[in-house]
Design an enzyme around this catalytic site. Structure first.
Site, mmCIF file in Angstrom:
data_model
loop_
_atom_site.group_PDB
_atom_site.id
_atom_site.type_symbol
_atom_site.label_atom_id
_atom_site.label_comp_id
_atom_site.label_asym_id
_atom_site.label_seq_id
_atom_site.Cartn_x
_atom_site.Cartn_y
_atom_site.Cartn_z
ATOM 1 N N CYS A 135 17.585 -34.589 -31.677
ATOM 2 C CA CYS A 135 16.545 -34.046 -32.563
ATOM 3 C C CYS A 135 17.034 -32.843 -33.326
ATOM 4 O O CYS A 135 16.466 -32.505 -34.352
ATOM 5 C CB CYS A 135 15.257 -33.759 -31.806
ATOM 6 S SG CYS A 135 15.448 -32.500 -30.586
ATOM 7 N N GLU A 138 9.809 -24.628 -25.351
ATOM 8 C CA GLU A 138 10.422 -24.938 -24.064
ATOM 9 C C GLU A 138 11.487 -23.878 -23.736
ATOM 10 O O GLU A 138 11.920 -23.141 -24.611
ATOM 11 C CB GLU A 138 11.111 -26.299 -24.134
ATOM 12 C CG GLU A 138 10.165 -27.425 -24.497
ATOM 13 C CD GLU A 138 10.798 -28.776 -24.212
ATOM 14 O OE1 GLU A 138 11.490 -29.296 -25.095
ATOM 15 O OE2 GLU A 138 10.617 -29.287 -23.093
ATOM 16 N N GLU A 172 7.528 -31.809 -27.959
ATOM 17 C CA GLU A 172 8.746 -31.495 -28.707
ATOM 18 C C GLU A 172 9.112 -32.784 -29.421
ATOM 19 O O GLU A 172 9.350 -33.804 -28.773
ATOM 20 C CB GLU A 172 9.805 -31.055 -27.685
ATOM 21 C CG GLU A 172 10.686 -29.967 -28.186
ATOM 22 C CD GLU A 172 11.735 -30.508 -29.104
ATOM 23 O OE1 GLU A 172 11.575 -30.374 -30.332
ATOM 24 O OE2 GLU A 172 12.697 -31.086 -28.602
ATOM 25 N N ASN A 208 17.612 -39.843 -25.204
ATOM 26 C CA ASN A 208 18.862 -39.330 -25.779
ATOM 27 C C ASN A 208 19.512 -38.209 -24.977
ATOM 28 O O ASN A 208 20.705 -37.953 -25.139
ATOM 29 C CB ASN A 208 18.642 -38.916 -27.245
ATOM 30 C CG ASN A 208 17.692 -37.755 -27.360
ATOM 31 O OD1 ASN A 208 16.823 -37.578 -26.526
ATOM 32 N ND2 ASN A 208 17.847 -36.964 -28.404
HETATM 33 C C1 UN1 Z 1 19.978 -30.685 -28.376
HETATM 34 O O1 UN1 Z 1 20.043 -31.157 -29.495
HETATM 35 O O2 UN1 Z 1 20.888 -30.034 -27.897
HETATM 36 O O3 UN1 Z 1 15.218 -34.911 -28.104
HETATM 37 C C2 UN1 Z 1 18.823 -30.917 -27.540
HETATM 38 C C3 UN1 Z 1 16.017 -34.120 -28.560
HETATM 39 C C4 UN1 Z 1 15.702 -32.651 -28.384
HETATM 40 C C5 UN1 Z 1 16.660 -31.974 -27.542
HETATM 41 C C6 UN1 Z 1 17.924 -31.817 -28.230
HETATM 42 N N1 UN1 Z 1 14.403 -32.510 -27.827
HETATM 43 O O4 UN1 Z 1 17.022 -34.493 -29.106
#
Ligand code: UN1
Length: 498
Positions: free
Chosen positions: A288, A468, A254, A156
């Site tokens: 996320c 992170e 994550e 993503n």
């Molecule tokens: C964001 O939402 O700006 O996989 C970064 C993901 C998260 C990173 C999102 N680890 O969507």
């Protein structure tokens, strides 16, 4: 498109673009034009992954021995190359992941920001000195790379997430095997090219495309791999963490989210609606940190719902390359199927589908994986749509009696990534900040994103291992070594401290 016109891309191992030992490749398609092949990529196997690990191990001494400010030079050059190629790379992201071009451009900018930050760390990467309890003794700490690290990333954010793992890993002196998501290898190839042209020595970073079950697993198991940085589902992350722990590796995962916005009655409703709609339906909810729940204080519930539906109905759905588009396709057929299944489940579970809920069809829409922005009310806390990460444009709305009730609802899920409250009341805002279970807390702002110099990550099932970004990234990608130096002219009476 005839196969002969399709470009074939290779793995990058030891400074060479090479085919996988399996002899197999796979194609990826544009989610807004599902019959359009974008490229063919290597379906790598265990042996390819292990070759990449060997190449990284061979390059380790040289890179770890390069002074950090000199390592930073590669990152500074990479930033310049990204600047020149930004438009092309953003277009690549939109073509293979589907997100609107402006989001893709933002993603490239974010990658540049993290590289800038990490490059700066090349001239900091502080340890500390502290008095020793012995005379004529110096005590200090210094950072040392972990060694070979595996970087396993999702589809993503196919440029930004790899960048925010790769840049700190490199500046700390590690060498890398990068395994991008199978769905977005094209962006990964372009990122790899940037580092190659920036002058990264052969073997310092290697890229292997292919399935997680073979490539990812081989990386996690290899005794030469000392650190693993993973972003993706909670299910896979939990497995990696358990496996890595058994092998005493440093692991950061994550993972998912079920992020809630709490909307209190005194909030600026206009501001809140903007943030909630962007959070829920921007990036088609495939993020996320997306907003998947809104918890609204009772007195403003009806007015909020009316305006939410009105504004949602004005969102434009379409191909991410169209600059007018707010909601682009789901990234893949499988993602489309998962989200449609959750929508069906919500109805079956007895929630009220008050907006959307359908796939979008007809004309250009038949070419892609489009789903209407979807809103459920009357959602029970035990329903699966209330508890599980959907990763699509689906918003569940809850009613709360007051802040305490809202926080309880917010905390009732296994995830704890990001969260937000809209209020003008400082006392309520601080009560929220101090009790909500989330690694990232926003007040009067969407649940989305984060700045590259601040820690990123979540509590509970959302994250484990280490945050992170920011200085936390340096802490993850290095070991702290404690040094004691006795510079006394002769032997002491009491030679050692306790
Ligand atoms: C964001 O939402 O700006 O996989 C970064 C993901 C998260 C990173 C999102 N680890 O969507």
């Amino acid at each position: 498109m005839a196969t002969s016109q399709v470009t074939r891309y290779n793995n990058y191992i030891g400074g060479q673009w090479v085919e996988a030992g399996t002899g197999r490749t796979y194609s990826i398609y544009n989610p807004a034009s599902k019959d359009t092949v974008l490229g063919e990529f290597q379906t790598s196997g265990v042996e390819d992954a292990l070759k990449a690990v060997d190449a990284a191990q061979e390059a380790l001494a040289g890179w770890a021995g390069t002074p950090a400010p000199i390592r930073a030079g590669v990152l500074f050059r990479a930033i310049e190359i990204l600047r020149q190629r930004g438009d092309d790379i953003a277009r690549t992201i939109t073509l293979e992941e589907g997100k609107p071009l402006s989001d893709a451009q933002g993603e490239v900018k974010r990658a540049m920001n993290i590289m800038e930050y990490a490059a700066g760390e090349g001239r900091r990467m502080f340890g500390y000195t502290t008095p020793s309890e012995l005379p004529d003794t110096v005590a200090y700490t210094v950072r040392r790379p972990l060694g070979v690290v595996a970087i396993i990333t999702p589809w993503n954010f196919p440029i930004a997430i790899p960048a925010w793992k790769i840049a700190p890993a490199l500046i700390c002196g590690n060498t890398i095997v990068f395994k991008p998501a199978s769905a977005t290898p094209w962006s990964a190839v372009k990122l790899m090219e940037v580092f190659e042209e920036a002058g990264l020595p052969p073997g310092v970073m290697n890229m292997v495309t292919g399935p997680g079950a073979s490539v990812g697993n081989a990386l996690v198991e290899s005794p030469l791999v000392k650190g693993i940085s993973f972003t993706g589902s909670t299910e896979i992350g939990t497995g990696i963490y358990a496996q890595g722990a058994g092998l005493l590796k440093k692991v950061q995962c994550e993972m998912g989210g079920k992020n809630a916005v709490i909307l209190l009655a005194d909030a600026d409703l206009d501001k809140a609606l903007g943030g909630i709609i962007q959070g829920a339906f921007g990036s088609t909810g495939q993020r996320c940190t997306a907003t998947s729940r809104v918890i609204v204080e009772e007195p403003i519930y009806d007015q909020f719902m009316e305006e939410l539906i009105d504004r949602t109905s004005k969102l434009k759905i379409g191909d991410g390359l169209d600059p007018e588009v707010d909601v682009s396709p789901l990234a893949s057929k499988s993602q489309f199927d998962i989200v449609m299944e959750y929508i069906g489940m919500g109805t079956e579970e007895g929630a009220d589908l008050v907006y959307g809920g359908n796939s979008v069809t007809g004309g250009i829409y038949d070419q892609g994986y489009y789903i209407e922005p979807t809103i459920f009310t009357g959602v029970g806390l035990d329903m699966r749509i209330a508890q599980e990460e959907i990763f699509g444009p689906v918003l569940t709305v809850f009613k709360a009696n007051d802040l305490q009730d809202a926080i309880q609802i917010s905390n009732s899920v296994k995830f704890g990534l990001s969260s937000s409250v809209y209020t003008k009341d400082l006392t309520q805002a601080f009560e929220y900040i101090n009790t909500v279970e989330a690694g990232m807390v926003h007040v009067n702002a969407p649940t989305l994103g984060g700045e590259v110099h601040l820690p990123f990550g979540g509590l509970k099932s959302s994250g484990v291992g280490h945050r992170e970004q920011g200085t936390e990234a340096v802490a993850f990608f290095s070991e702290v070594i404690t040094v004691y130096i006795d510079h006394a002219a002769s032997a002491r009476e009491r030679a050692r401290f306790i």
